[in-house]
Design an enzyme around this catalytic site. Structure first.
Site, PDB file in Angstrom:
ATOM      1  N   SER A 326      71.841  49.073  53.787  1.00 53.54           N
ATOM      2  CA  SER A 326      72.212  48.611  52.447  1.00 53.54           C
ATOM      3  C   SER A 326      72.194  47.098  52.355  1.00 53.54           C
ATOM      4  O   SER A 326      72.741  46.406  53.215  1.00 53.54           O
ATOM      5  CB  SER A 326      73.603  49.129  52.077  1.00 53.54           C
ATOM      6  OG  SER A 326      73.986  48.651  50.811  1.00 53.54           O
ATOM      7  N   ASP A 327      71.555  46.591  51.312  1.00 54.40           N
ATOM      8  CA  ASP A 327      71.650  45.178  50.993  1.00 54.40           C
ATOM      9  C   ASP A 327      73.095  44.868  50.587  1.00 54.40           C
ATOM     10  O   ASP A 327      73.804  45.754  50.112  1.00 54.40           O
ATOM     11  CB  ASP A 327      70.690  44.867  49.834  1.00 54.40           C
ATOM     12  CG  ASP A 327      70.712  43.401  49.454  1.00 54.40           C
ATOM     13  OD1 ASP A 327      70.572  42.569  50.354  1.00 54.40           O
ATOM     14  OD2 ASP A 327      70.877  43.109  48.261  1.00 54.40           O
ATOM     15  N   LYS A 328      73.534  43.622  50.809  1.00 55.08           N
ATOM     16  CA  LYS A 328      74.918  43.267  50.479  1.00 55.08           C
ATOM     17  C   LYS A 328      75.057  42.788  49.032  1.00 55.08           C
ATOM     18  O   LYS A 328      75.737  43.405  48.220  1.00 55.08           O
ATOM     19  CB  LYS A 328      75.441  42.187  51.426  1.00 55.08           C
ATOM     20  CG  LYS A 328      76.880  41.750  51.120  1.00 55.08           C
ATOM     21  CD  LYS A 328      77.309  40.564  51.930  1.00 55.08           C
ATOM     22  CE  LYS A 328      76.715  39.270  51.414  1.00 55.08           C
ATOM     23  NZ  LYS A 328      77.294  38.815  50.125  1.00 55.08           N
TER      24      LYS A 328
END
Length: 855
Positions: A326-328
């Site tokens: 997951s991207d932050k």
């Protein structure tokens, strides 16, 4: 002349050296003639296009083992003028091709979306004057002007101007705009938020940071496991069907030649016709359609959960996903700068710090820091009590903003906010205050927070007091932690991948319970990294990490690729251009709400509601769909074995053809078309990731197939025994071989659908989840039609209702037998697998290894 863009690192070398190597004067720009020459040499400042004709796209959908066999059957049906068969077979081929073409067209829009993110016009300095040109005509060496609200048209080195604040979050994942000064780089596709500067073009088109991302997107993409499974199943069934068909042809031809004096072309065509119809009935013609319809209905269900599916196969992939990357920024967090609790130094009230900072902010500039400060006021109306007479915007030299304001009583005050060290240098506070600032800033930095210093002067700027510090952070989304916990409970590990700083990433991961083993990309990836061929030690580091910080697009892509090479199915979520290559390479790329066009086009799943909670629902839906597809696969393999072995073995050993050609065609329709309603079936949700375990699936299918063959042969032999007894003949109404063929026809249709009741659940067929209404109605309607056909003699010789009743009794008994066979087979396979796993674990224990070494 050597290419300076290749010979020299123009992004890192001294600015004078970069200008000299590109042969340009920063005050005059390139001459128009020189720019034209460079345009021919370097090509346009645009992403390269590779067009594939529509005809070639369509043609690839008609290639493959199952497709070839179906096409051969369709051609022979046309040659024999069996147009009903031809229309049905060809119609299924076209239906599958249209579905795949639609998916392909949607998925291949990633490059087009990337192009839309690029600037269309640019202000360039040529022949000593600025002019507006198409951004595609920019060349290395051009001097361009960038200003507020514009898109950076190429990769630049900034050569003049005060400063520029550039938002490159969609490219690098950094959550705040970056302040640029002379000598810094600016990337193509990023957006200017403040300031105005001139820049030297150092890279264009595919050579830009943006272009490299586009190249990764174009090369990314994983083959669907559903497609692989269909090929494997198709190959298995085709091999079985062709071998058995050849045996039957050889025996039949031998018998005809021996018993017939004038055997010729007509006899050969009769055999060919029967064998091809038998192959069409046996080969899973409808399998691609069943897979596609099942996944399309799953996509419809997900759309009601605020998720749009752009690649159908990704739904099935999600069922087996065991790692979610997951991207932050904007995915796990709100991408919304927020102030933490103020840290007072000389202020008595924390809100005094916020008020002073708010007065030194300007809402109309839409600056993210200014907006966050103003939003932190407990009572915004307090600003109405002040009139700002002078405002000095942020610049990279002073690193602060400043405002002069008067309250309603006429008292004048000067307020400033900015980098804590700049505020300390301005105010020159006592050493104790300066140390507290330094300690607090260090503490906030270790936890991933940025800090603003705030100071105030009541004597026209002669003396200043440092009011305090304002911590700034991008908070996690409200539902992120809950979603992560739910996803983990389903056996899916979560890794955070961000372009932000390591400390920020580690603090966000800590708040979300992801773990703190956050690896900086520079530490994990070598500079000359080939993202498609990661060394095993690096791949092992990737596998063990909780997340990654300071990553670039090629790093995200390499992370996904490395995890896939180590046997994982990977889902990736993101929202920026920098996420696009990894989103497309992932087994299930997911663009979150508010994602860029490039991210949405590269993704297989697009979320239209904020947050990640729909990911949890998508996993459940995917596992239901996988269960439906698995049920159909086991059913179809077992039924194919039943039909082929029954026809071939009875022809070879009993010299009896159990089905006519018309019976096989009708049976193919009645077995396959209603079964498409399995897409609506109720299915249990697996608690762990599930994948195509082909040996297990084919093993269960083969055992059920053998049991079904025993069922069919048992009824055939019983029918032959009845025809030898006059009393039995009259009781059952079974007088000749044509009636026995009708018996076998009914048995295969009714028995086939009862077999589906056995394959659709892993437990007993009479326990929940029960069949969905569409499937139940389709099965009952098909059975009723088959019974009426046999009872009234529609298309087949009629048999007595008494015999039909006894056939059903026989089938219901075998329904229980087949249920026992399936459960016993799966338990046997699972027990063997468990024993092998335990043996492998024992071999790998340190004690066992030590004993082995002693030996």
């Amino acid at each position: 002349m050597p290419d300076p863009t290749q010979q020299l690192n123009l992004e890192k070398c001294p600015l004078d050296e970069a200008l000299a190597s590109l042969g340009v004067d920063a005050q005059k720009g390139l001459a128009s003639g020189e720019a034209d020459q460079r345009l021919k040499r370097f090509g346009p400042n645009a992403l390269p296009e590779k067009h594939l004709s529509l005809a070639k796209r369509i043609l690839k959908y008609f290639i493959g083992p199952i497709a070839f066999m179906i096409e051969a059957a369709a051609l022979v049906s046309a040659f024999l003028e069996r147009w009903d068969d031809f229309v049905i077979i060809f119609g299924l081929l076209v239906f599958n091709a249209c579905l795949e073409l639609w998916q392909d067209l949607k998925a291949s829009n990633a490059l087009a979306a990337l192009k839309n993110s690029l600037a269309s016009k640019a202000t360039v300095l040529r022949d000593g004057g600025f002019e507006s040109v198409d951004a595609a005509k920019l060349v290395p060496g051009d001097i361009v002007k960038i200003r507020l609200g514009g898109i950076v048209p190429a990769d630049l080195r900034l050569v003049s101007g005060d400063y520029a604040s550039i938002d490159q979050a969609a490219l690098t994942g950094e959550s705040l705009p970056v302040t640029k000064k002379t000598g810094d780089s600016a990337y193509s596709g990023s957006i200017v938020k403040q300031g105005e500067m001139n820049g030297l073009v150092i890279a264009t088109g595919a050579n830009t940071f943006f272009g490299r991302t586009a190249k990764l997107v174009a090369g990314a993409g994983s083959v669907s496991h559903a497609q692989k499974a269909m090929f494997q199943i198709g190959n298995f069934l085709i091999a079985v069907a062709v071998v058995l068909a050849l045996v039957m042809v050889a025996v039949q031809v031998h018998r005809d030649i021996v018993t017939t004096d004038n055997w010729g072309l007509a006899d050969a065509l009769d055999i060919l016709q029967f064998v091809l119809i038998l192959l069409v009935a046996s080969i899973p013609v409808a399998m691609p359609a069943v897979f596609s319809i099942t996944m399309a209905l799953g996509a419809l269900a997900l759309s009601k959960e605020k998720a749009i599916v752009s690649r159908l196969a990704s739904i099935e992939e999600m069922a087996g996903v065991d790692i979610l990357c997951s991207d932050k920024t904007g995915t796990l967090t709100k991408n919304q700068l927020t102030l933490g609790d103020p840290i007072p130094l000389t202020a008595s009230d924390p809100q005094d710090i916020v008020l002073a900072a708010a007065l030194a902010s300007r809402s109309e500039d839409s600056d993210v820091i200014d907006s966050a400060v103003i939003a932190a006021l407990s009572n915004k109306s307090v600003l109405d009590g002040y009139t700002v007479s002078e405002f000095v915007p942020f610049d990279p030299v002073s690193k602060r903003t400043q405002a002069t304001a008067k309250d309603n009583d006429g008292n004048s005050v000067i307020v400033t906010k900015g980098a804590p060290q700049a505020i300390v240098d301005l105010a020159a506070p006592p050493e104790e205050i300066a140390k507290r600032v330094e300690q607090n800033v260090a503490d906030l930095g270790s936890r991933g927070y940025r800090a603003l210093g705030v100071a105030r002067s009541k004597d026209g700027g002669t003396t200043w007091s440092v009011l305090g510090l304002l911590p700034m952070f991008d908070p996690p989304r409200d539902d992120s932690q809950e979603t992560i916990e739910k996803v983990r409970a389903k056996g899916v590990a979560v890794k955070m991948v961000t372009g932000d700083d390591t400390a920020i990433a580690r603090e966000t991961a800590r708040q979300l319970g992801l773990g703190t083993n956050i690896v900086p990309a520079a530490d994990a990836f070598p500079k000359d990294m080939d993202p498609d061929h990661m060394p095993d030690p690096i791949a092992a580091t990737i596998e063990k990490a909780d997340g990654f910080a300071r990553v670039f697009p090629e790093h995200k892509y390499a992370i996904v690729k490395a995890l896939q090479r180590r046997g994982h199915l990977v889902a990736m979520t993101g929202d920026g251009v920098n996420d696009a290559p990894a989103l497309k390479q992932a087994d299930c790329g997911t663009a979150v709400s508010g994602a860029t066009d490039a991210a949405r086009s590269a993704a297989a799943l697009i979320l239209t509601a904020p947050g990640l909670s729909v990911i949890d629902n998508a996993i459940d839906e995917a596992r239901r769909i996988f269960g439906r597809i698995t049920s159909y696969t086991i059913y179809r393999v077992a039924l194919t074995m039943d039909i082929m072995f029954l026809v071939v073995l009875s022809t070879v050993f009993l010299n009896f053809q159990p089905l006519t050609a018309i019976m096989i065609v009708i049976m193919s329709l009645l077995d396959d078309l209603p079964i498409m309603t399995i897409a609506y079936d109720n299915t249990a949700v697996s608690k762990r990731p599930i994948r195509w375990r082909m040996p297990r699936l084919l093993g269960v299918s083969a055992v059920l197939g053998l049991a079904s063959i025993a069922q069919s042969f048992g009824l055939l032999l019983m029918g032959m025994a009845v025809m030898k007894s006059s009393a039995a003949q009259h009781y059952f109404g079974l007088f000749d071989e044509s009636h026995l063929q009708t018996v076998m026809f009914l048995q295969l249709i009714a028995g086939g659908h009862l077999l589906l009741l056995v394959t659709r659940t892993q437990g007993w067929f009479f326990r929940p989840p029960y069949p969905a209404m569409p499937l139940l109605v389709a099965m009952v309607a098909t059975q009723a039609l088959a019974v009426l056909m046999c009872g009234f003699g529609w298309f087949v010789p009629a048999i007595s209702w008494t015999l039909i009743g006894w056939i059903w009794v026989y089938l219901l008994i075998w329904l229980v037998v087949l249920g026992i066979v399936r459960i016993a087979t799966e338990r046997l396979i699972d027990n063997r697998l468990a024993r092998r796993t335990r043996s492998a674990e024992i071999v790998n224990t340190p004690l066992h290894s030590g004993l082995g070494g002693m030996g």
